[in-house]
Design a protein around this motif. Structure first.
Motif, PDB file in Angstrom:
ATOM      1  N   LYS A 153       0.794  -1.027   0.077  1.00 39.48           N
ATOM      2  CA  LYS A 153       0.069   0.143   0.134  1.00 39.48           C
ATOM      3  C   LYS A 153       0.906   1.274   0.089  1.00 39.48           C
ATOM      4  O   LYS A 153       0.562   2.383  -0.884  1.00 39.48           O
ATOM      5  CB  LYS A 153      -0.978   0.016   1.142  1.00 39.48           C
ATOM      6  N   LEU A 154       2.047   1.283   0.735  1.00 38.69           N
ATOM      7  CA  LEU A 154       2.785   2.423   1.030  1.00 38.69           C
ATOM      8  C   LEU A 154       3.517   2.703  -0.369  1.00 38.69           C
ATOM      9  O   LEU A 154       3.789   3.601  -1.004  1.00 38.69           O
ATOM     10  CB  LEU A 154       3.815   2.184   2.160  1.00 38.69           C
ATOM     11  N   LYS A 204      -0.744   6.660  -7.003  1.00 39.17           N
ATOM     12  CA  LYS A 204      -2.264   7.273  -6.544  1.00 39.17           C
ATOM     13  C   LYS A 204      -1.996   8.819  -6.670  1.00 39.17           C
ATOM     14  O   LYS A 204      -2.892   9.524  -7.209  1.00 39.17           O
ATOM     15  CB  LYS A 204      -2.448   6.882  -5.421  1.00 39.17           C
ATOM     16  N   SER A 216       0.897   9.602   2.221  1.00 35.10           N
ATOM     17  CA  SER A 216       0.433  10.019   3.581  1.00 35.10           C
ATOM     18  C   SER A 216       1.321   9.174   4.669  1.00 35.10           C
ATOM     19  O   SER A 216       0.910   9.788   5.757  1.00 35.10           O
ATOM     20  CB  SER A 216      -1.021   9.360   3.830  1.00 35.10           C
ATOM     21  N   TYR A 217       2.087   8.333   4.140  1.00 31.34           N
ATOM     22  CA  TYR A 217       2.886   7.991   5.654  1.00 31.34           C
ATOM     23  C   TYR A 217       4.288   8.726   5.840  1.00 31.34           C
ATOM     24  O   TYR A 217       4.952   8.698   6.884  1.00 31.34           O
ATOM     25  CB  TYR A 217       3.845   6.665   4.991  1.00 31.34           C
ATOM     26  N   ASP A 235      -2.078  10.235  -1.260  1.00 28.82           N
ATOM     27  CA  ASP A 235      -2.871   8.930  -1.525  1.00 28.82           C
ATOM     28  C   ASP A 235      -4.268   8.827  -0.959  1.00 28.82           C
ATOM     29  O   ASP A 235      -5.060   7.952  -1.401  1.00 28.82           O
ATOM     30  CB  ASP A 235      -1.729   7.763  -1.356  1.00 28.82           C
ATOM     31  N   LEU A 236      -4.478   9.702  -0.112  1.00 31.16           N
ATOM     32  CA  LEU A 236      -5.913   9.515   0.688  1.00 31.16           C
ATOM     33  C   LEU A 236      -6.768  10.554  -0.152  1.00 31.16           C
ATOM     34  O   LEU A 236      -7.907  10.655   0.303  1.00 31.16           O
ATOM     35  CB  LEU A 236      -5.659  10.197   2.141  1.00 31.16           C
ATOM     36  N   ILE A 263      -7.348  14.491  -2.388  1.00 32.34           N
ATOM     37  CA  ILE A 263      -6.793  15.908  -2.221  1.00 32.34           C
ATOM     38  C   ILE A 263      -7.382  16.296  -0.944  1.00 32.34           C
ATOM     39  O   ILE A 263      -8.492  16.493  -0.652  1.00 32.34           O
ATOM     40  CB  ILE A 263      -7.452  16.636  -3.473  1.00 32.34           C
TER      41      ILE A 263
END
Lengths: 302, 355
Positions: A104-105, A111, A233-234, A284-285, A287
């Motif tokens: 995912k990361l 994304k 997002s990480y 990636d979450l 905008i």
């Protein structure tokens, strides 16, 4: 895994794979440790991981991005611990989930590039600072989607990482111009938007990024140009700096110059950009507005 | 209701699109209602067994409509909302337990590494029934939205205040009338040329015994120093909290900012759009309409000059103080949260098919 091995493994990734960000390198190292770990209890595992985190954060690399990655991994372990009864089961689950987690990361960058695409309108001039893998990925996708745009890259002293970015863009056949750091004000009236990456996003929604980003953001605000931050997002991190002085020393200086007693004469390598200068964050979450960052962090750490 | 007897979906779609293109339904509220009715009929008559079949068929229709009418943001909003209702009902029926259903991407989800992405590829009994129940609620929400907004009027309008509004918006009209039941205040209304809808509003308000003054657009700045609040309606709210609204509002918002006058925007939830303004040259944002009204056709000079008559203005989020929706007041920085509550991220782009 011994401390030395952890350190070597981490440095190895950092040096050899330029395409991997420091957070991912740290998480990969920790997952590797988890795989080889021989501890019998959760407590022991925790201690091992914590000492590994310490080794990583004390390595000679600047750790701006690393700390959020490590914190995220420790959180991941905590969540995995809660669900299972026996330690063996627990460890198996951790390893399985770890793979999904890492995948995912690593997908995050693509994304971000995808959601940024509609903002590349034909004929736009974009200003960017230093070298950012996410920004590069987004521009690559845009140019592959037949968008026409011009990029101005600031040279970004002291390590001249902007030159590197310039060469990468050239290699992708994207029209670009290298400018001096001091020419940011000069060029601002000609650009339509500013697009930068971030080493770390803090709880207020502000960013910590290569020195000069703050200058660019203030300048963009004054010229009423949108200032967009592209980031995975990480990199969201639980810090709340109020000014530049609040940034920890190991963020600002690399090992070579942080030992210097006279820190006034050393050049800082990152600066903090206040959220009021940032128009939107592309993550990636989705905008996000800067105010959404604290929301995400509260959901995760509360 | 819709006249649907024996008409195929394609005919219904074409009718609907041409009605919108010919501006048969001038009011946004009517457009919203008609869209819900149309999709209700589709859900009822499409042959589907798994949820994904229904979703894909509706998305296809939705894509057809939104690409034929790129300027009608409302239509896209309603379609996305309906798709989300279907997704919600599907998930609720599948999970059955009371646990919180969170469809949004979040850091928390990444860390817990939940990978059970629902592919909606299952048959849920009685889904249609629950969708219709939910759609009923949605229709009631649309119907009562203006009323729900005006209920909050007394919290925002106080005695002897001077309110400025631009043109005519049904939300604003109802809001002011509701406040006038208990308070006395004064309203300045800009004409909002070239359509001059402001005149109609001034007339309606004065009939309602509200002290109203009609002013030309050009005197707006001069009057602003005396104004306590600016209350405006909106065509749609962009995803960053900016506004797409009638021409002239940006100037009003800037004047308000100059005098630190709060700008309050009345926007029912169905006007919340998932789109961003990425550039002022963006396609499908603004619309140029007939220059009649700016310059008379009979004028001999018409053939010698270019006349532009754009419909909309973009107001950036920093010039908006507060949104009032049927669910209460929200600051512009909160809009992203509202969006994530009412739309599913997979539906932002209707052109891409889910697996």
């Amino acid at each position: 895994m011994l401390k030395k091995e952890v350190s070597e493994y981490f440095s190895n990734i950092m040096e050899k794979e330029s395409d991997i960000s420091a957070s991912i390198a740290a998480i990969t190292t920790l997952l590797k440790l988890l795989e080889h770990d021989k501890s019998e209890t959760v407590q022991e595992l925790d201690l091992n991981l914590q000492s590994a985190v310490e080794v990583i954060t004390n390595s000679s690399f600047r750790i701006t991005g690393v700390s959020s990655g490590c914190a995220l991994f420790m959180r991941f372990i905590t969540f995995a611990k809660l669900d299972n009864i026996t330690f063996a089961e627990c460890k198996k689950v951790m390893l399985d989930r770890g793979k999904v987690f890492l995948k995912k990361l690593t997908d995050a960058r693509n994304k971000v590039a995808k959601i940024t695409l509609p903002f590349f309108v034909d004929g736009t001039n974009i200003l960017t600072h230093s070298k950012s893998r996410v920004v590069l990925e987004a521009m690559k996708l845009a140019v592959n989607s037949q968008k026409r745009f011009h990029v101005f890259v600031s040279e970004s002293s002291p390590d001249k990482s902007g030159t590197e970015m310039y060469n990468c863009l050239k290699a992708l056949d994207i029209p670009c111009t290298l400018i001096l750091d001091s020419a940011v004000g000069y060029i601002m009236e000609r650009v339509d938007m500013v697009m930068v990456g971030a080493e770390c996003v803090v709880e207020s929604g502000g960013i910590i990024n290569k020195i000069g980003s703050c200058t660019m953001a203030i300048c963009a605000k004054e010229f009423k140009k949108p200032f967009y931050v592209l980031t995975e997002s990480y990199k969201f991190s639980r810090m709340y700096p109020l000014n530049q002085k609040d940034l920890p020393n190991n963020f600002i200086y690399s090992e070579n110059n942080s030992n210097d007693d006279n820190s006034l004469s050393a050049h800082p390598l990152v600066d903090y950009t206040h959220p009021s200068y940032i128009s939107l964050l592309f993550t990636d979450l989705g905008i996000l507005m800067p105010s959404a960052v604290s929301d995400e962090l509260i959901k995760l750490y509360l | 209701m819709l006249d649907v007897d024996g008409e195929t979906h394609e005919m219904l779609l074409d009718n609907y699109i041409s009605n919108l293109k010919r501006k048969k339904w001038e009011n946004n509220y009517v457009i919203a209602e008609k869209t819900v009715q149309l999709f209700r009929h589709f859900i009822d008559t499409i042959q589907w067994s798994t949820t994904i079949e229904l979703l894909n068929q509706l998305r296809e229709y939705g894509f057809k409509i939104t690409s034929a009418l790129p300027l009608q943001f409302i239509v896209g909003n309603i379609i996305r909302r309906i798709l989300n209702i279907i997704r919600e009902e599907h998930t609720a029926a599948r999970k059955s337990s009371e646990e919180e259903i969170d469809v949004q991407e979040s850091l928390h989800k990444i860390v817990t590494s939940e990978d059970d992405v629902d592919d909606y590829n299952s048959i849920v009994p009685e889904l249609k029934l629950s969708i219709f129940e939910h759609l009923d609620e949605f229709q009631i929400e649309i119907e009562s939205s203006n009323e729900d907004i005006s209920k909050q009027a007394l919290e925002h309008i106080h005695s002897n205040e001077i309110i400025l509004t631009v043109g005519k918006s049904s939300e604003v009209e109802m809001f002011l009338k509701e406040a006038a039941k208990d308070r006395t205040f004064e309203v300045f209304i800009t004409e909002c040329s070239p359509l001059n809808h402001g005149r109609q509003l001034a007339l309606n308000l004065s009939k309602h015994k509200i002290q109203s003054t009609l002013i030309p657009d050009s005197t707006m700045f001069g009057i602003m120093s005396r104004v306590n609040k600016v209350i405006i309606g909106v065509d749609s709210v962009m995803a960053n909290g900016g506004l797409r609204t009638f021409n002239g509002c940006h100037a009003v918002a800037l004047a308000a900012a100059h005098y630190s006058v709060p700008v309050i925007v009345l926007a029912p939830m169905y006007k919340l759009s998932s789109r961003y303004l990425s550039s002022y040259n963006q396609d499908a944002f603004n619309e140029f309409v007939s220059p009649d009204g700016v310059l008379n056709y009979s004028d001999s000079v018409v053939s010698k000059v270019d006349v532009y008559n754009p419909t909309y203005d973009y107001v950036p989020p920093e010039n908006v103080t507060l949104f009032i929706s049927n669910n209460g007041g929200h600051s512009p920085s909160y809009v992203y949260r509202l969006l994530s509550e009412i739309y599913h991220p997979l539906d932002y782009d209707l052109s891409v098919h889910n697996k």
